[in-house]
Scaffold this active site. Sequence first.
Site, mmCIF file in Angstrom:
data_model
loop_
_atom_site.group_PDB
_atom_site.id
_atom_site.type_symbol
_atom_site.label_atom_id
_atom_site.label_comp_id
_atom_site.label_asym_id
_atom_site.label_seq_id
_atom_site.Cartn_x
_atom_site.Cartn_y
_atom_site.Cartn_z
ATOM 1 N N ASP A 49 0.807 -1.220 0.000
ATOM 2 C CA ASP A 49 0.000 0.000 0.000
ATOM 3 C C ASP A 49 0.844 1.276 0.000
ATOM 4 O O ASP A 49 0.393 2.331 0.457
ATOM 5 C CB ASP A 49 -0.957 0.024 1.205
ATOM 6 N N GLU A 50 2.074 1.208 -0.511
ATOM 7 C CA GLU A 50 2.949 2.383 -0.533
ATOM 8 C C GLU A 50 3.438 2.715 -1.935
ATOM 9 O O GLU A 50 4.377 3.479 -2.105
ATOM 10 C CB GLU A 50 4.141 2.176 0.411
#
EC number: 3.5.1.10
Length: 289
Positions: free
Chosen positions: A234-235
Amino acid sequence: MISHNREQRARLLVSCPDQPGIVAHISTLLFTHKANIVQSDQYSTDPENGTFFMRVEFEWNESDTSFEAIHHAFVSLAGVHSLQFKLERASRKKRMALFVSKENHCLSELLWKWKAGELVADIPLVISNHDDNRIEVESYGIPFFHIPSTKNNRKEAEEEALTLLREHRIELVVLARYMQILTPNFVSAYPYKIINIHHSFLPAFIGANPYAKAFERGVKLIGATAHYVTDDLDEGPIIEQDIMRVNHRHTASDLRIAGRNIERIALARAVSWHLNDQLLVHGNKTIVF
């Protein structure tokens, strides 16, 4: 004379070290091939020693020159000026696969927009670790593949999925609320060609039922983030975000409904921008034209 149709329109994406005259070089190349620029956008991170980005839409006439000749000319220009470029016919439909688990709000939004002609792509298949959405997907005439995935068979499940993606010549993978973590092996097969959506509370309210946790905390904003998938969970580079203001009158159920609406809209925008060649990745950021 330029023919105003999608078959003879192309999109050019360029990134290179910023340098004097680069816009002139690109414009002159298109002019010499009797192409007409219909839209042009550019951006530089730093005029002194930064990176230059450009997106151009142009039209040409096959009776004057060919798409292949224009592409070959850009290959030569790239060698001289250290350009990285992508040249696409606007008429070419990218081949997109959708991954989904149980919740169908993002899936339904993408399928509806595709059916309505708002997403210019081919969708050869949908893959899911649950069978819940088979009827909806197949009602659009799209093959649905159920590949159960658990921590015990994740490697085998991913290999089965990758085999299907290769067989169908997939160019873009969209995780439309696919609740499985992809391994580095899967991600490396599609660098910056996997788009994910999640709620924007992260890194707060991680784990199950984030909207209930957000309700308990009394949040005033909820949102969603669409991003490219990388090995860092999620980055990856953010493509689009959207928010909605809420208040004490919103129940946990209200927050969940609002969050789903934001998720489907943000994801559809991100997918549309990718399909329309409006995105360039720079480091861990995106340039959105």
